[in-house]
Design an enzyme around this catalytic site. Structure first.
Site, PDB file in Angstrom:
ATOM      1  N   ARG A 132      16.631   2.612   4.095  1.00 27.80           N
ATOM      2  CA  ARG A 132      15.523   2.435   5.032  1.00 27.80           C
ATOM      3  C   ARG A 132      16.014   2.044   6.418  1.00 27.80           C
ATOM      4  NH1 ARG A 132      11.115   0.965   1.077  1.00 27.80           N
ATOM      5  NH2 ARG A 132       9.177   0.811   2.208  1.00 27.80           N
ATOM      6  N   ARG A 191      -4.823   2.959  -2.307  1.00 28.05           N
ATOM      7  CA  ARG A 191      -3.726   2.887  -3.264  1.00 28.05           C
ATOM      8  C   ARG A 191      -3.955   1.836  -4.343  1.00 28.05           C
ATOM      9  NH1 ARG A 191       2.211   3.738  -0.997  1.00 28.05           N
ATOM     10  NH2 ARG A 191       2.341   1.486  -0.888  1.00 28.05           N
ATOM     11  N   ARG A 244       3.958  -2.053   8.771  1.00 26.03           N
ATOM     12  CA  ARG A 244       4.953  -1.286   7.993  1.00 26.03           C
ATOM     13  C   ARG A 244       5.193   0.081   8.629  1.00 26.03           C
ATOM     14  NH1 ARG A 244       2.831  -1.151   2.142  1.00 26.03           N
ATOM     15  NH2 ARG A 244       4.882  -0.395   1.584  1.00 26.03           N
ATOM     16  N   LYS A 273       5.992   8.915  -1.681  1.00 25.62           N
ATOM     17  CA  LYS A 273       7.344   8.924  -2.256  1.00 25.62           C
ATOM     18  C   LYS A 273       7.354   8.451  -3.711  1.00 25.62           C
ATOM     19  CE  LYS A 273       9.324   6.085   0.594  1.00 25.62           C
ATOM     20  NZ  LYS A 273       8.185   5.699   1.459  1.00 25.62           N
ATOM     21  N   ARG A 316      -1.868  -3.548  -4.035  1.00 22.97           N
ATOM     22  CA  ARG A 316      -0.722  -4.345  -3.603  1.00 22.97           C
ATOM     23  C   ARG A 316      -1.079  -5.250  -2.424  1.00 22.97           C
ATOM     24  NH1 ARG A 316       4.273  -0.294  -3.110  1.00 22.97           N
ATOM     25  NH2 ARG A 316       4.423  -1.399  -1.143  1.00 22.97           N
TER      26      ARG A 316
HETATM   27  P1  AMP Z   1       7.949  -0.012  -1.000  1.00 29.31           P
HETATM   28  O1  AMP Z   1       7.347  -0.243  -2.327  1.00 29.31           O
HETATM   29  O2  AMP Z   1       9.113   0.940  -1.053  1.00 29.31           O
HETATM   30  O3  AMP Z   1       6.957   0.364   0.053  1.00 29.31           O
HETATM   31  O4  AMP Z   1       8.589  -1.423  -0.547  1.00 29.31           O
HETATM   32  C1  AMP Z   1       7.785  -2.587  -0.380  1.00 29.31           C
HETATM   33  C2  AMP Z   1       8.505  -3.575   0.498  1.00 29.31           C
HETATM   34  O5  AMP Z   1       9.754  -3.956  -0.099  1.00 29.31           O
HETATM   35  C3  AMP Z   1       8.884  -3.071   1.892  1.00 29.31           C
HETATM   36  O6  AMP Z   1       7.824  -3.166   2.810  1.00 29.31           O
HETATM   37  C4  AMP Z   1      10.043  -4.003   2.230  1.00 29.31           C
HETATM   38  O7  AMP Z   1       9.602  -5.284   2.604  1.00 29.31           O
HETATM   39  C5  AMP Z   1      10.756  -4.122   0.887  1.00 29.31           C
HETATM   40  N1  AMP Z   1      11.769  -3.051   0.708  1.00 29.31           N
HETATM   41  C6  AMP Z   1      11.776  -2.061  -0.215  1.00 29.31           C
HETATM   42  N2  AMP Z   1      12.855  -1.270  -0.072  1.00 29.31           N
HETATM   43  C7  AMP Z   1      13.566  -1.775   0.959  1.00 29.31           C
HETATM   44  C8  AMP Z   1      14.769  -1.410   1.611  1.00 29.31           C
HETATM   45  N3  AMP Z   1      15.475  -0.331   1.227  1.00 29.31           N
HETATM   46  N4  AMP Z   1      15.178  -2.168   2.659  1.00 29.31           N
HETATM   47  C9  AMP Z   1      14.491  -3.251   3.066  1.00 29.31           C
HETATM   48  N5  AMP Z   1      13.339  -3.648   2.511  1.00 29.31           N
HETATM   49  C10 AMP Z   1      12.875  -2.927   1.455  1.00 29.31           C
END
Ligand code: AMP
Length: 212
Positions: A88, A122, A166, A13, A155
């Protein structure tokens, strides 16, 4: 255009949102990036979010929805935006629906086995957030960001244990959004196992056909 990108963590994404943002000239908004920036700046929000992020859990809707709403009310979002990682949960989708009308939701579909392979390779730029992959999307100069030259990092939440957590959180809480957008007649599905450029082309084509 107001676009939602849906897909498991590691489905690509972030990479696609960045490419689409350039293609359409609208901002790429990643709630994950906003949380990571807050974490780096050690803000109260960042410190609260860290507990959830480090264990592969979602940050509660109370913290996430307001943050996102605030971001999309900014002037640069007047002509639209690409949401990467929001909504999400169904609660977040309903909150978004109550104040915004998104045009389409693209589900970037990738099987779990490939997700695990992808996430272990990644890398991300800690300065500008640009995502890379050692095998599927390598930087021109090994270990360095193409955009700003900063040394790339892995990360903290890309460890195998956290990746598996996740993924299960994704299947439980985020995958139901596929039906949510399907019911609204806004869901477009794209095969996310193709090369980066092919996925972008497939998304642009699907959006062109959808709007026509
Ligand atoms: P991402 O970079 O989008 O994979 O997000 C990394 C982490 O941030 C996720 O595993 C969640 O802990 C938190 N996070 C990001 N976006 C959201 C969201 N829309 N709702 C809840 N937690 C989020």
């Amino acid at each position: 255009m107001k676009l939602v990108l849906l897909g498991a963590p590691g489905a690509g994404k972030g990479t696609q949102a960045s490419r689409l943002a350039e293609h359409y000239g609208i901002p790429h908004i990643s709630t994950g990036d906003i949380f990571r920036q807050n974490l780096k700046d050690e803000t109260p929000l960042g410190l609260k979010a860290k507990v959830y992020m480090d264990s592969g859990l979602l940050v509660p809707d109370e913290l996430t929805v307001e943050l996102l709403m605030d971001r999309i009310s900014a002037e640069d979002c007047e002509n639209g935006y690409i949401l990467d990682g929001f909504p999400r949960t169904l609660g977040q989708a309903h909150a978004l629906d109550s104040s915004e009308t998104v045009d389409a939701c693209v589900d970037v579909d990738v099987p779990d086995e490939l997700i695990i392979e992808r996430m272990s390779g990644r890398r991300v730029c800690p300065a500008c957030g640009e995502p890379f992959h050692v095998k599927f999307n390598p930087p021109v100069k090994e270990g360095l960001c193409d955009k700003c030259g900063t040394e790339l990092i892995t990360r903290a939440d890309d460890t195998l244990e956290t990746v598996e957590k996740r993924l299960s959180v994704y299947h439980e809480q985020t995958a139901p959004l596929i039906d949510h957008y399907l019911a609204q007649g806004k869901l477009l599905r794209v095969d996310g196992t193709q090369a980066v450029e092919e996925v972008t082309e497939a998304i642009v084509k699907a959006l062109d056909e959808f709007e026509a």
